[in-house]
Design a protein around this motif. Sequence first.
Motif, PDB file in Angstrom:
ATOM      1  N   ARG A   5      80.531  35.368 -91.731  1.00  6.52           N
ATOM      2  CA  ARG A   5      80.513  36.749 -91.254  1.00  6.52           C
ATOM      3  C   ARG A   5      79.151  37.387 -91.476  1.00  6.52           C
ATOM      4  O   ARG A   5      78.958  38.580 -91.192  1.00  6.52           O
ATOM      5  CB  ARG A   5      81.600  37.564 -91.962  1.00  6.52           C
ATOM      6  CG  ARG A   5      83.016  37.217 -91.516  1.00  6.52           C
ATOM      7  CD  ARG A   5      84.050  38.128 -92.160  1.00  6.52           C
ATOM      8  NE  ARG A   5      84.086  37.971 -93.594  1.00  6.52           N
ATOM      9  CZ  ARG A   5      83.750  38.935 -94.469  1.00  6.52           C
ATOM     10  NH1 ARG A   5      83.368  40.119 -94.037  1.00  6.52           N
ATOM     11  NH2 ARG A   5      83.794  38.708 -95.761  1.00  6.52           N
TER      12      ARG A   5
ATOM     13  N   SER B  76      86.383  43.948 -92.834  1.00  2.68           N
ATOM     14  CA  SER B  76      85.820  42.814 -93.561  1.00  2.68           C
ATOM     15  C   SER B  76      86.854  41.799 -94.039  1.00  2.68           C
ATOM     16  O   SER B  76      86.592  40.599 -94.041  1.00  2.68           O
ATOM     17  CB  SER B  76      85.037  43.318 -94.774  1.00  2.68           C
ATOM     18  OG  SER B  76      84.108  44.291 -94.376  1.00  2.68           O
ATOM     19  N   SER B  77      88.020  42.281 -94.456  1.00  4.25           N
ATOM     20  CA  SER B  77      88.993  41.366 -95.056  1.00  4.25           C
ATOM     21  C   SER B  77      89.629  40.427 -94.047  1.00  4.25           C
ATOM     22  O   SER B  77      90.225  39.433 -94.421  1.00  4.25           O
ATOM     23  CB  SER B  77      90.090  42.150 -95.772  1.00  4.25           C
ATOM     24  OG  SER B  77      90.830  42.889 -94.825  1.00  4.25           O
TER      25      SER B  77
ATOM     26  N   ALA C  76      80.198  35.037 -99.176  1.00  3.76           N
ATOM     27  CA  ALA C  76      80.971  34.548-100.322  1.00  3.76           C
ATOM     28  C   ALA C  76      82.406  34.205 -99.950  1.00  3.76           C
ATOM     29  O   ALA C  76      83.090  33.507-100.687  1.00  3.76           O
ATOM     30  CB  ALA C  76      80.954  35.587-101.447  1.00  3.76           C
ATOM     31  N   THR C  77      82.879  34.696 -98.794  1.00  3.75           N
ATOM     32  CA  THR C  77      84.249  34.373 -98.385  1.00  3.75           C
ATOM     33  C   THR C  77      84.278  33.179 -97.429  1.00  3.75           C
ATOM     34  O   THR C  77      85.331  32.808 -96.918  1.00  3.75           O
ATOM     35  CB  THR C  77      84.937  35.576 -97.694  1.00  3.75           C
ATOM     36  OG1 THR C  77      84.206  35.898 -96.503  1.00  3.75           O
ATOM     37  CG2 THR C  77      84.978  36.788 -98.603  1.00  3.75           C
TER      38      THR C  77
ATOM     39  N   ALA D 171      90.760  51.992 -94.300  1.00  2.00           N
ATOM     40  CA  ALA D 171      90.002  52.016 -95.552  1.00  2.00           C
ATOM     41  C   ALA D 171      88.683  51.267 -95.406  1.00  2.00           C
ATOM     42  O   ALA D 171      87.607  51.787 -95.742  1.00  2.00           O
ATOM     43  CB  ALA D 171      90.835  51.397 -96.666  1.00  2.00           C
ATOM     44  N   GLU D 172      88.755  50.052 -94.900  1.00  2.00           N
ATOM     45  CA  GLU D 172      87.543  49.251 -94.788  1.00  2.00           C
ATOM     46  C   GLU D 172      86.598  49.813 -93.741  1.00  2.00           C
ATOM     47  O   GLU D 172      85.376  49.803 -93.914  1.00  2.00           O
ATOM     48  CB  GLU D 172      87.903  47.793 -94.471  1.00  2.00           C
ATOM     49  CG  GLU D 172      88.617  47.122 -95.629  1.00  2.00           C
ATOM     50  CD  GLU D 172      89.079  45.706 -95.296  1.00  2.00           C
ATOM     51  OE1 GLU D 172      88.439  45.050 -94.460  1.00  2.00           O
ATOM     52  OE2 GLU D 172      90.085  45.275 -95.878  1.00  2.00           O
TER      53      GLU D 172
ATOM     54  N   ASN E  33      82.900  50.816 -94.444  1.00  2.00           N
ATOM     55  CA  ASN E  33      81.823  50.072 -93.787  1.00  2.00           C
ATOM     56  C   ASN E  33      80.874  50.954 -92.985  1.00  2.00           C
ATOM     57  O   ASN E  33      79.703  50.627 -92.847  1.00  2.00           O
ATOM     58  CB  ASN E  33      82.415  48.980 -92.883  1.00  2.00           C
ATOM     59  CG  ASN E  33      82.670  47.686 -93.651  1.00  2.00           C
ATOM     60  OD1 ASN E  33      81.877  47.308 -94.518  1.00  2.00           O
ATOM     61  ND2 ASN E  33      83.758  47.023 -93.345  1.00  2.00           N
TER      62      ASN E  33
ATOM     63  N   LEU F 246      98.077  45.894 -99.594  1.00  2.00           N
ATOM     64  CA  LEU F 246      97.685  44.593-100.151  1.00  2.00           C
ATOM     65  C   LEU F 246      98.927  43.772-100.503  1.00  2.00           C
ATOM     66  O   LEU F 246      98.970  42.560-100.302  1.00  2.00           O
ATOM     67  CB  LEU F 246      96.825  44.779-101.409  1.00  2.00           C
ATOM     68  CG  LEU F 246      95.413  45.354-101.225  1.00  2.00           C
ATOM     69  CD1 LEU F 246      94.713  45.466-102.584  1.00  2.00           C
ATOM     70  CD2 LEU F 246      94.578  44.488-100.286  1.00  2.00           C
TER      71      LEU F 246
END
Lengths: 476, 436
Positions: free
Chosen positions: B155, B163-164, B193-194, B267-268, B272, B331
């Motif tokens: 990404r 992002s998630s 990192a993901t 939220a993201e 962002n 979540l």
Amino acid sequence: MAYEVVIGLEVHVELATESKIFCSCANNSAAAANENVCPACAGMPGLLPVTNRAVVEKAIAAGLVTNCHINRVNTFDKKNYYYPDLSNSYQITQLYAPICTDGYVEIETEAGSKRIGIKQIHMEEDAGKLLHDDLAGISMVDYNRCSVPLVEIVSKPDFRSAAEVIAYLEKLRALLRYAGVGHCRMEAGLMRADINLSVREKGDEKLGVRTEIKNMNSFAAIQKAIAYETERHIDAIEWDEPLVQETRGWDAVKNESFAMREKENATDYLYFPDPDLPPVIIDEEWIERVRAALPEMPDAKQARYQADFQIKRKEAAQLVASPNLAAIFDAAVAQGAEPREAANWLLTEALACAKKAGQSADELQLDPQKLVVLLAELKEGRLTRPNAKLVFAAIFEEDAEPLAYIRAHGLDQVADDSAVRELLTQIIAANPKSVADFRAGKTKALDFLFGQAMRELKGSGDPKLIRQLLNELLAQ
Amino acid sequence: MDKEKQLQRISADRCNSLVQFYPAALQEMPADAVAIVVDDNLIQRDTVCAAGSHMLYSFRPPFQAEAITRAQAAGYTVIGRANIGEFNMAGSETSWFGPTLHPQDTAHLTSGAAAAVAQGFAEAALIVDAGGANLRQAALGGCSAFRPTYGSVSRFGIIAFLSSSEQIGGVARDIDTAAALVQAVAGHDEKDATSLPKPQYDYAAAADVAGLRIALVEDLLAAAGAPARAATEQAAEALAAAGAQISRIRLRQAALAPQALAVMAAAEGCNNISRFDGVKYGYRTANYRNIEELYCRSRGEAIGETAKCLAMLGSLVLAKDNYEPYYRKALQVRYLVKQELDQIFTSCDLLLAPVAPAEAPLAADAAASPFPFCDPAHAFGAAATLAGLPVAVLPYGTAENGLPFGLQLFADSGHDSLPLRAAKALQAAPRKGGAC
Ligand SMILES: [Zn+2]
């Protein structure tokens, strides 16, 4: 009525890593403005944070030296707020799963020793700095410090006096410097403290209204701020005036605290877990590797100096206060220097030279091997103490080679006694009155002749030899 | 290919497919290179990357998305940037550059990537799928598309929204070309990192569904209109004819996926786009006296209605007292959705469902609500997105007005070849009704 002040501290320490916490920029906020900046720490979209493992290691070390539990699963959270020095408009921190919890630091004050609890230590990134040009009416931003790694060390509300706070900060600073966690130079902003303070009647269980004084960066200011804020609280209690739970700043010019704008007290940081950062898992092996790499800590070192070398408590404490000084001392002793003599030279001559050069004990540079050579010359009687000081100054200032310097400047102890004999004969001949006085029993006259000789020899004479020869010549 | 003719066609586009076109790139392209377009939220070095927003109208980044770099290394040439909704938060009707119209019927909307590929401006498009919306637009725009397991494609270089769960995918006229593009850009990237350590990226699967256990998702069928439902049923028959075993399932926890995804997207998305503050780059208001005004006016003037509403909703669900009942709850739902899907995938290989209740939306209807989650189509991509699953979509069946319906096929994480096999089989199978 008797009051008791209850204080808790939040200490921010910049970590001494090569690079920043989530990008590969150099961690050097002292560089020219915006020199260590990349798209990530400048807040451009499209960049993803990647955790610097060295940061995790330093945080583990911080936890180990403060007797904390190191947590296995470490997550990061985003803290949202708008300020121009925060390039991304959010700070990555650890809210829900801090790396270290439940530790303590032993402190010592005049009242004795005490254990201060550590609630938690968490990792986070720093923000940049704003520079204001009041003449031009503009503000500029320097992102060098953006994303520089920090740990925030949160104590329990265990302090009952400013003296305990200062003792704790000094101890914490020593521990973190030894462990290589950070340089902890408060004057450079590398260590900053927020003070949470409340006052209650002695014996009360319930805590009073708490205020927080933010961003303190000198021991003197901390002491003054605690005194001021305690007084302010007591005053309000006695006059039954309202005290508000709030964040306050410290005015170092007026020496008083002031309420920050309402806004900063009302901010909701909209915390949530950072979806870009998977948890950092810390296993036992990693913790043990960090533990094994830790050097001897200051308490153990001081105890060793006192027990093994018979160095006095005060001097030993002074030596270990600076990891640099202690390292020079350890190296010198390892290479054969007599410990008490080495300690003495470091604490007097070395610190005096450093002070003259405007350096702290941590900044002073000294080749321990050169100190060893110098002390050996002195011990063997090949050098007088005044001359040894000259040589030391030369070693300190120009990194001189001690033996070469002694030879080049004729500082060798004058051992050839024919030359000294010749000189003394001349002095005796030139001072008949003193000779007569001496022979008449006035021993003081000998001191005068001795002084003359030492002056002529410019300090390089061996006093014992001169006295012996003088007595010998005068007896003839 | 006649490059001059191609150039003229692209320049005369009446659908507003591209926000930028590089004629020189097209003309100088080597004979064996493949022309692609990239979504406007994929960062390209020294090019304005606006993500469909006035806020970034002048943003020229000094770096590049890993996926673009890998595509270029594999012989793809970027000839333009495809229109997307502002920050990819909704359909192209929210783009600062205006809506992208459906090439088959300009009263309807589609995405820039779908319009560019459907019209043959490029062989394929590199897209960022957020919540299944970009896949849906591709299928309803007459194209096939593939989004691999979350973490397969770096990404790095996405102007992030979700992002998630957002993930880069490929759009083309056939599923093989889309999969080949994804294959070229997939792989581990230490800048993300993901990113999966060893992503499975063998996408060159054969068109073979013999023995595959495929389940129709009843909930999504029921949520679709009768014609779209019929098209999906036909596809199931075609797959059965090709040797697949067809069954039907109902979602329980996963039925909550759309709400959970909405909370996370708000939220993201809010977080962002908070870096777009008028201080560093992009749009800054001409009219401010202090930093508060600079923030409020720059953002107020340059950010569109939908993004603003989403940011407000994001602030709401993340507020101190709302975090537990909303964000944390979302979540938890995501966890339960994953768990349920894991369970489902023990007894079947693939899930099959329509991508939307009907064909591509009318431009006139699109502006009805500023919240993209109010679009009934949002529910269709939510479960697979929340769980980060690999999805293949393709146009299948035709509405009365001649526009295609779309199908989606998704499998468990890491089983990326399964949806591709089924999509290829459907592509090859003879169809009733018009082919797309
Ligand atoms: Zn950086």
